[in-house]
Design a protein around this motif. Sequence first.
Motif: not given
Length: 350
Positions: A39, A64, A61-62, A345, A87, A343, A136, A51, A37
């Motif tokens: 963000t 994965t 930060c996100d 994503m 994260p 955000t 999320r 996060r 992402s």
Amino acid sequence: MTKYITLLLPLLVAAPFSEAAIPLSDSLSVSGFGSTSVTRTDNAAPLFVHREIVDDTCFDCDTTFGLQADWQLSDAFRASLQVVKRPQDHWSDPEMEWGYLSYQFGGLNLKGGRLRIPLFLMSEYYYVGQTYPWARPPQEVYDSILGFTYFDGISALWLKELNDEAIVTLSPYYGFERNNTTRLGDETLTFDTNHMAGLSVELSGFNYRIHFGYMNTQYTLTSDPNPYQETLNIYTLGAEYSWDGWQLIAEAQTDKLQSNWYLSGAYTIDKFTPYLVYGESHHRRKSQSLTAGVRYDLTYTISLNAEWQGVYMARSDYDALNPGQFTVPSKRLGEDKDAQLFTLMLSFIF
């Protein structure tokens, strides 16, 4: 319907993205998933467990990424391994999120090893952003147990046909003693967990799912200057309903320390799915949030979310140094009590 149950059981204990798996042989397959992402918030206080999004643009930060291998050892035995860069992890230090051996006999499935805690609707695929409509999962519920997602132990899954349109599944589980460590802001919390035992019950039909979860755990917070043993009973209830393009989802979680819930509505128009989410947290964390976003499915396996979220707190709770959804009380940092989060994503499976 009995034949349907026999076919359904392996899907319930496998990855929800198994259709995208890459077969390496007749018995071995590999699949994967990820999210990343861009963000930013308008508040310097770190937002959300693991996060910690702040007022600087964040590109990881996100982030994965997970890989899963499934091996059908025989008609009855199956092994599965899932490793995830979560994260909070560095790329060089991912986590084994599950690794188990399962045995299937008719409508009964037994598993042993590292398993996912089955408390919530999205527990089995929490890290697979492609499987839910939002950027999320709502933090009010899914951050309520500080980001813990797995246990080491045993479980059973039993299916029962109620009628031609409804199936109920029962899944008791037991986790053995282990130490669990997590970071919350500047603190490192270490829990010496004596046991983790519970039950998951789910009723499902063609276009709905109702999930009840219960977990009893006994632990000692050994990182506390004055550690003492604590027993916690956690209850969850969630429901998901789809009808004519609509998807309605609601979940609630409660224990003696807190109560949290959210309600979500989404509507699919071709490749676009706009959605709204409202959530509240009470007691240990006190906050309200409103989320508006849209998901665009580029392909069956790739999606893009554009999302705004407002996180709010009452002035009295802010003055009392309640953290809300921040990892540390924002007043302690001299920051505002509310935050606006933006955000973009990207999620995918393969």
